[in-house]
Design a protein around this motif. Structure first.
Motif, mmCIF file in Angstrom:
data_model
loop_
_atom_site.group_PDB
_atom_site.id
_atom_site.type_symbol
_atom_site.label_atom_id
_atom_site.label_comp_id
_atom_site.label_asym_id
_atom_site.label_seq_id
_atom_site.Cartn_x
_atom_site.Cartn_y
_atom_site.Cartn_z
ATOM 1 N N GLY A 5 3.138 -49.839 43.461
ATOM 2 C CA GLY A 5 3.633 -49.193 44.679
ATOM 3 C C GLY A 5 3.547 -47.684 44.604
ATOM 4 N N MET A 6 3.856 -47.113 43.431
ATOM 5 C CA MET A 6 3.817 -45.665 43.256
ATOM 6 C C MET A 6 2.393 -45.128 43.397
ATOM 7 S SD MET A 6 5.854 -43.115 42.818
ATOM 8 C CE MET A 6 7.362 -43.777 42.102
ATOM 9 N N THR A 7 1.410 -45.919 43.000
ATOM 10 C CA THR A 7 0.013 -45.506 43.134
ATOM 11 C C THR A 7 -0.330 -45.218 44.594
ATOM 12 O OG1 THR A 7 -0.679 -46.740 41.172
ATOM 13 C CG2 THR A 7 -2.388 -46.227 42.775
ATOM 14 N N ILE A 8 0.114 -46.094 45.485
ATOM 15 C CA ILE A 8 -0.141 -45.892 46.922
ATOM 16 C C ILE A 8 0.519 -44.594 47.397
ATOM 17 C CG2 ILE A 8 0.030 -46.919 49.214
ATOM 18 C CD1 ILE A 8 -1.568 -48.602 47.243
ATOM 19 N N ILE A 9 1.772 -44.396 46.990
ATOM 20 C CA ILE A 9 2.512 -43.195 47.385
ATOM 21 C C ILE A 9 1.813 -41.932 46.885
ATOM 22 C CG2 ILE A 9 4.677 -41.919 47.058
ATOM 23 C CD1 ILE A 9 5.097 -44.206 48.914
ATOM 24 N N LEU A 10 1.379 -41.939 45.633
ATOM 25 C CA LEU A 10 0.744 -40.760 45.035
ATOM 26 C C LEU A 10 -0.634 -40.498 45.624
ATOM 27 C CD1 LEU A 10 1.766 -41.239 41.281
ATOM 28 C CD2 LEU A 10 2.734 -39.632 42.930
ATOM 29 N N ILE A 11 -1.366 -41.541 45.962
ATOM 30 C CA ILE A 11 -2.668 -41.352 46.624
ATOM 31 C C ILE A 11 -2.477 -40.602 47.941
ATOM 32 C CG2 ILE A 11 -4.550 -42.561 47.831
ATOM 33 C CD1 ILE A 11 -4.413 -44.708 45.668
ATOM 34 N N LEU A 12 -1.372 -40.898 48.627
ATOM 35 C CA LEU A 12 -1.055 -40.238 49.898
ATOM 36 C C LEU A 12 -0.449 -38.842 49.704
ATOM 37 C CD1 LEU A 12 0.470 -43.294 51.791
ATOM 38 C CD2 LEU A 12 -1.645 -42.101 52.392
ATOM 39 N N LYS A 13 -0.354 -38.415 48.433
ATOM 40 C CA LYS A 13 0.190 -37.097 48.081
ATOM 41 C C LYS A 13 1.680 -36.968 48.379
ATOM 42 C CE LYS A 13 -3.197 -34.768 50.144
ATOM 43 N NZ LYS A 13 -4.151 -33.724 50.557
ATOM 44 N N HIS A 14 2.410 -38.076 48.259
ATOM 45 C CA HIS A 14 3.866 -38.071 48.345
ATOM 46 C C HIS A 14 4.415 -38.496 46.992
ATOM 47 C CE1 HIS A 14 4.207 -37.224 52.602
ATOM 48 N NE2 HIS A 14 3.336 -38.183 52.884
ATOM 49 N N ILE A 15 5.708 -38.676 46.911
ATOM 50 C CA ILE A 15 6.345 -39.157 45.682
ATOM 51 C C ILE A 15 7.631 -39.883 46.072
ATOM 52 C CG2 ILE A 15 7.811 -37.125 45.205
ATOM 53 C CD1 ILE A 15 6.855 -37.458 42.230
ATOM 54 N N ASP A 16 8.045 -40.833 45.244
ATOM 55 C CA ASP A 16 9.293 -41.561 45.490
ATOM 56 C C ASP A 16 10.112 -41.566 44.202
ATOM 57 O OD1 ASP A 16 11.362 -43.253 46.119
ATOM 58 O OD2 ASP A 16 10.129 -44.652 47.255
ATOM 59 N N LEU A 17 11.151 -40.739 44.174
ATOM 60 C CA LEU A 17 12.002 -40.613 43.000
ATOM 61 C C LEU A 17 13.157 -41.606 43.004
ATOM 62 C CD1 LEU A 17 12.226 -36.709 42.844
ATOM 63 C CD2 LEU A 17 10.752 -38.194 41.474
ATOM 64 N N SER A 18 13.308 -42.353 44.081
ATOM 65 C CA SER A 18 14.465 -43.243 44.219
ATOM 66 C C SER A 18 14.230 -44.635 43.653
ATOM 67 C CB SER A 18 14.845 -43.378 45.698
ATOM 68 O OG SER A 18 13.844 -44.096 46.412
ATOM 69 N N VAL A 19 12.978 -44.952 43.290
ATOM 70 C CA VAL A 19 12.623 -46.343 42.988
ATOM 71 C C VAL A 19 13.409 -46.928 41.815
ATOM 72 C CG1 VAL A 19 10.327 -46.184 43.991
ATOM 73 C CG2 VAL A 19 10.656 -45.629 41.577
ATOM 74 N N GLY A 20 13.754 -46.089 40.833
ATOM 75 C CA GLY A 20 14.493 -46.596 39.683
ATOM 76 C C GLY A 20 15.834 -47.179 40.072
ATOM 77 N N TYR A 21 16.601 -46.417 40.841
ATOM 78 C CA TYR A 21 17.935 -46.901 41.212
ATOM 79 C C TYR A 21 17.905 -47.864 42.396
ATOM 80 C CZ TYR A 21 20.017 -43.968 37.714
ATOM 81 O OH TYR A 21 20.367 -43.424 36.500
ATOM 82 N N VAL A 22 16.824 -47.829 43.187
ATOM 83 C CA VAL A 22 16.644 -48.899 44.177
ATOM 84 C C VAL A 22 16.470 -50.225 43.438
ATOM 85 C CG1 VAL A 22 15.106 -49.859 45.942
ATOM 86 C CG2 VAL A 22 15.687 -47.433 46.003
ATOM 87 N N ALA A 23 15.692 -50.197 42.336
ATOM 88 C CA ALA A 23 15.501 -51.401 41.518
ATOM 89 C C ALA A 23 16.823 -51.841 40.881
ATOM 90 C CB ALA A 23 14.451 -51.140 40.445
ATOM 91 N N GLY A 24 17.547 -50.882 40.296
ATOM 92 C CA GLY A 24 18.817 -51.222 39.659
ATOM 93 C C GLY A 24 19.828 -51.772 40.645
ATOM 94 N N PHE A 25 19.933 -51.130 41.805
ATOM 95 C CA PHE A 25 20.856 -51.581 42.851
ATOM 96 C C PHE A 25 20.462 -52.960 43.371
ATOM 97 C CE2 PHE A 25 21.764 -51.406 47.579
ATOM 98 C CZ PHE A 25 23.111 -51.726 47.459
ATOM 99 N N SER A 26 19.160 -53.195 43.535
ATOM 100 C CA SER A 26 18.678 -54.495 44.030
ATOM 101 C C SER A 26 19.042 -55.618 43.066
ATOM 102 C CB SER A 26 17.156 -54.445 44.231
ATOM 103 O OG SER A 26 16.803 -53.475 45.193
ATOM 104 N N GLY A 27 18.858 -55.359 41.758
ATOM 105 C CA GLY A 27 19.225 -56.360 40.764
ATOM 106 C C GLY A 27 20.714 -56.666 40.789
ATOM 107 N N ALA A 28 21.532 -55.609 40.985
ATOM 108 C CA ALA A 28 22.989 -55.798 41.044
ATOM 109 C C ALA A 28 23.387 -56.617 42.264
ATOM 110 C CB ALA A 28 23.683 -54.439 41.061
ATOM 111 N N VAL A 29 22.758 -56.338 43.410
ATOM 112 C CA VAL A 29 23.048 -57.088 44.640
ATOM 113 C C VAL A 29 22.682 -58.561 44.450
ATOM 114 C CG1 VAL A 29 22.400 -57.407 47.064
ATOM 115 C CG2 VAL A 29 22.848 -55.107 46.184
ATOM 116 N N ALA A 30 21.534 -58.817 43.842
ATOM 117 C CA ALA A 30 21.113 -60.201 43.592
ATOM 118 C C ALA A 30 22.137 -60.912 42.704
ATOM 119 C CB ALA A 30 19.733 -60.223 42.936
ATOM 120 N N ALA A 31 22.615 -60.210 41.670
ATOM 121 C CA ALA A 31 23.596 -60.804 40.760
ATOM 122 C C ALA A 31 24.906 -61.123 41.478
ATOM 123 C CB ALA A 31 23.861 -59.844 39.592
ATOM 124 N N VAL A 32 25.373 -60.215 42.322
ATOM 125 C CA VAL A 32 26.614 -60.426 43.067
ATOM 126 C C VAL A 32 26.467 -61.603 44.030
ATOM 127 C CG1 VAL A 32 28.140 -59.431 44.824
ATOM 128 C CG2 VAL A 32 27.440 -58.049 42.856
#
Length: 398
Positions: A68-95
């Motif tokens: 996913g980051m490859t697509i973002i970087l090709i477009l000359k953007h960046i996404d710094l939130s993905v780490g905690y989006v992943a962590g939060f998503s895992g926590a929501v699934a667990a709950v």
């Protein structure tokens, strides 16, 4: 033509191929050297079937994020939130599974939809409100880190008992004749992969010849196919001697196939490369830049949610520290895999190699007992060398 002239011609062709594809070849060479180094230093422990399967499971969530980051970087953007989006998503699934008794597959679907909505929110801020992606996703990093802590505030670490969920990053594809010591289905899948590889490579070569594009000579083309086939079968054989192919590899393989096809065979893929190469020219040619950018952020956050599911499944628990540094590994994997710093260039297939480089370093140094502080230093050095080499080789190419 004399035998000496043929050898001279082949030698010249090999040198030309090395010079024109040095950036891509160096990435594979680096991976081989890293794996070879750790194999020697761990007395063969690194290359054992159990550790290779563990490496695949470790690299799974990083590979998904890096695609996913490859697509973002090709477009000359960046996404710094993905780490905690992943962590939060895992926590929501667990709950959802433990506290509310939700079926694991429904919980996974709900979390993926949540990831999509997060992407819509961040993408609209970038495309409609004009907030720079760096600022939007940096804010997102803080927001989702806070949400992760709030989600687990009462319970702390949540142990997940759901067997099917935990099998996603700990299980293996079952064999045909269950109970045998050697995984036959894995060998059959490997053989099918080799046949498919040969078919696609031959088809691509014929298409290039049809339109009079330059192709490598038949001897070098044959050697290339033999080497690639041998590498695939060796890896498959090692995995077959253990428990076979991990489910993580299947999930990453499906995501990789979809995104590789999208980038190389669809109009959307051409739009992404076009926008990354020259956004103004792409817009003048009729491409809806905002729509494509929004799609990229939706894709990124959905993949981040999937990565969070894989990471949580591997640990069989949701923890407050999940997501820490994930975005750094994803960005490093993309750049090591050949994404241009200036945007417009990148391949998701190479990004997977970048992810394997990063996770092989982590895995190997863990086996050697290297302190985590030194691990960060080594990964940082490898990262800066890769990017500096990329910048220099592209400057020479011009």
């Amino acid at each position: 033509m004399s035998e000496k002239t043929k050898k001279s011609g082949l030698g010249q062709e090999i040198l030309t191929l090395l010079k024109s594809n040095i950036r891509e070849y160096m990435m594979y060479i680096a991976l081989i050297l890293i794996m070879g180094f750790f194999t020697v230093k761990t007395s063969g422990g690194f290359i054992q079937a159990r550790n290779l399967a563990n490496l695949v499971n470790q690299a799974g969530y990083v590979a998904i994020l890096a695609i996913g980051m490859t697509i973002i970087l090709i477009l000359k953007h960046i996404d710094l939130s993905v780490g905690y989006v992943a962590g939060f998503s895992g926590a929501v699934a667990a709950v959802l599974m433990t506290k509310h008794g939700m079926n694991e597959w429904i919980a996974i679907l709900a979390v993926l939809v949540m990831g999509l909505l997060i992407g819509v929110y961040q993408g609209l801020l970038v495309t409609k409100m004009g907030v720079p992606a760096f600022v939007t996703t940096l804010a997102g990093m803080f927001i989702f880190r806070g949400l992760l802590n709030l989600t687990l505030q009462e319970t702390g670490t949540i142990i997940i008992p759901n067997k099917s969920f935990n099998e996603l990053s700990n299980g293996f594809v079952p064999d045909i004749p269950a109970g045998t010591s050697f995984h036959l289905l894995t060998m059959l899948i490997g053989a099918a992969a080799v046949i498919l590889l040969i078919f696609l490579q031959v088809k691509t070569r014929k298409n290039k010849q049809k339109y009079q594009f330059h192709v490598m000579s038949m001897p070098i083309f044959t050697v290339k196919l033999v080497c690639l086939s041998a590498i695939i079968m060796v890896i498959v054989y090692v995995l077959a001697s253990y428990n076979g192919i991990p489910w993580t590899a299947v999930i990453v393989g499906v995501v990789l196939f979809v995104y590789n096809y999208m980038l190389n065979k669809t109009r959307l893929g051409r739009y992404i490369y076009g926008i990354g190469g020259n956004e103004q020219a792409a817009e003048l040619s009729g491409i809806n830049v905002k729509k494509v950018t929004l799609m990229a952020f939706c894709s990124m956050s959905t993949l981040a949610a999937l990565a969070g599911i894989l990471y949580t499944s591997r640990l069989q628990s949701a923890t407050p520290t999940a997501g820490l540094g994930f975005e750094l590994d994803a960005i490093a994997s993309s750049y090591i895999g050949g994404v241009a710093v200036s945007g417009g260039i990148g391949r998701v297939t190479n990004t997977i190699i970048g992810a394997l480089v990063i996770m092989s370093l982590t895995n190997g140094m863990n086996l050697m007992g290297v302190d985590i502080s030194y691990q960060y230093i080594v990964k940082g050095i490898i990262f800066i060398i890769a990017v500096a080499f990329d910048v220099k080789t592209r400057q020479k190419g011009r």
